[in-house]
Scaffold this active site. Structure first.
Site, PDB file in Angstrom:
ATOM      1  N   LYS A  13       0.971  -1.248  -0.063  1.00 50.11           N
ATOM      2  CA  LYS A  13       0.110  -0.011  -0.042  1.00 50.11           C
ATOM      3  C   LYS A  13       0.829   1.364  -0.021  1.00 50.11           C
ATOM      4  O   LYS A  13       0.614   2.147  -0.771  1.00 50.11           O
ATOM      5  CB  LYS A  13      -1.040   0.064   1.182  1.00 50.11           C
ATOM      6  CG  LYS A  13      -1.910  -0.986   1.168  1.00 50.11           C
ATOM      7  CD  LYS A  13      -3.165  -0.725   2.541  1.00 50.11           C
ATOM      8  CE  LYS A  13      -2.164  -0.876   3.574  1.00 50.11           C
ATOM      9  NZ  LYS A  13      -1.660  -1.905   4.096  1.00 50.11           N
ATOM     10  N   ARG A  88      -9.774   2.202   8.855  1.00 53.18           N
ATOM     11  CA  ARG A  88      -9.408   0.920   9.107  1.00 53.18           C
ATOM     12  C   ARG A  88     -10.889   0.142   9.505  1.00 53.18           C
ATOM     13  O   ARG A  88     -10.566  -1.062   9.665  1.00 53.18           O
ATOM     14  CB  ARG A  88      -8.376   0.867  10.366  1.00 53.18           C
ATOM     15  CG  ARG A  88      -6.940   1.285   9.877  1.00 53.18           C
ATOM     16  CD  ARG A  88      -6.224   1.005  10.948  1.00 53.18           C
ATOM     17  NE  ARG A  88      -4.945   1.673  10.927  1.00 53.18           N
ATOM     18  CZ  ARG A  88      -3.992   1.030  10.287  1.00 53.18           C
ATOM     19  NH1 ARG A  88      -4.097  -0.059   9.641  1.00 53.18           N
ATOM     20  NH2 ARG A  88      -2.928   1.864  10.000  1.00 53.18           N
ATOM     21  N   ARG A 127      11.886  -7.607   3.308  1.00 52.77           N
ATOM     22  CA  ARG A 127      12.001  -6.195   3.705  1.00 52.77           C
ATOM     23  C   ARG A 127      12.782  -5.963   4.753  1.00 52.77           C
ATOM     24  O   ARG A 127      13.774  -5.174   4.705  1.00 52.77           O
ATOM     25  CB  ARG A 127      10.571  -5.663   3.643  1.00 52.77           C
ATOM     26  CG  ARG A 127      10.600  -4.139   4.077  1.00 52.77           C
ATOM     27  CD  ARG A 127       9.159  -3.553   4.078  1.00 52.77           C
ATOM     28  NE  ARG A 127       8.488  -4.064   5.183  1.00 52.77           N
ATOM     29  CZ  ARG A 127       7.255  -3.613   5.281  1.00 52.77           C
ATOM     30  NH1 ARG A 127       6.481  -3.007   4.589  1.00 52.77           N
ATOM     31  NH2 ARG A 127       6.489  -4.094   6.197  1.00 52.77           N
ATOM     32  N   ARG A 139      12.024  -2.656  10.514  1.00 52.63           N
ATOM     33  CA  ARG A 139      10.881  -2.064  11.169  1.00 52.63           C
ATOM     34  C   ARG A 139      10.665  -3.264  12.461  1.00 52.63           C
ATOM     35  O   ARG A 139      10.992  -4.309  12.055  1.00 52.63           O
ATOM     36  CB  ARG A 139       9.589  -1.965  10.340  1.00 52.63           C
ATOM     37  CG  ARG A 139       9.671  -0.883   9.381  1.00 52.63           C
ATOM     38  CD  ARG A 139       8.354  -0.999   8.264  1.00 52.63           C
ATOM     39  NE  ARG A 139       7.476  -1.477   9.008  1.00 52.63           N
ATOM     40  CZ  ARG A 139       6.003  -1.201   8.289  1.00 52.63           C
ATOM     41  NH1 ARG A 139       6.001  -0.604   7.212  1.00 52.63           N
ATOM     42  NH2 ARG A 139       4.881  -1.644   8.776  1.00 52.63           N
TER      43      ARG A 139
END
Length: 193
Positions: A13, A88, A127, A139
């Site tokens: 996204k 959401r 990632r 992350r």
């Protein structure tokens, strides 16, 4: 154009929202960024958001909607925006609809990135590996355990939006497992259709 971009964590996204925003010359509005900016600006809503965040609580829907409402009224969003990470929940979607309606606006399109959850884990772990390989920090939520929790929450809270927007005839689904450039092309084609 006023667009909502949906998809599970790791579906791309953020990457696609940035590409769309550049192509359409409208801002990408990430809820997390909007909340952090409201806190930093010390707006009255930002102070309430900060209190909730400092307590480790989820920011209540009414505050999230209020912060998004403030943001879409800024000059750069006058011709449109891409909402990334908002709404959401169906409750947030209804509040967004009401807020836009009071301003004589409506969403133009809701784009969904469809991906196989099995593939998402590989994407997330890759990632994290790439970030470390580039000398960056991965992350904290780029782990198998965190992804399972995030997917469970996505299915519980956000997935019902697919039916909500489908019933309104606004949803367009795109195969998010294509190469990045192909996904971007498919998203633009869906907007043109």
């Amino acid at each position: 154009m006023r667009i909502v971009l949906l998809g599970p964590p790791g579906s791309g996204k953020g990457t696609q929202a940035i590409r769309l925003a550049e192509h359409l010359a409208i801002p990408q509005l990430s809820t997390g960024d909007i909340l952090r900016c409201a806190v930093a600006a010390e707006t009255s809503i930002g102070k309430k958001v900060k209190t909730a965040m400092e307590r480790g609580e989820l920011v209540p829907d009414e505050l999230v909607v209020a912060v998004v409402a403030e943001r879409i009224l800024q000059a750069d969003a006058k011709t449109g925006f891409i909402l990334d990470g908002f709404p959401r929940t169906v409750g947030q979607a209804r509040a967004l609809d009401d807020m836009l309606r009071t301003r004589g606006l409506d969403l133009d399109c809701v784009l969904e990135l469809k991906v196989d959850e099995e593939v998402l884990l590989g994407r997330i772990l890759n990632r994290a590996k790439e970030a470390v390989g580039n000398g960056q920090s991965a992350r904290t939520d780029d782990t198998e355990e965190a992804l399972k929790v995030r997917l469970k929450e996505y299915r519980r809270q956000t997935e019902p939006l697919i039916d909500y927007y489908c019933a309104r005839g606004m949803l367009k689904s795109i195969d998010g497992l294509q190469p990045i450039a192909s996904v971007a092309t498919s998203l633009l084609e869906a907007l043109d259709a």
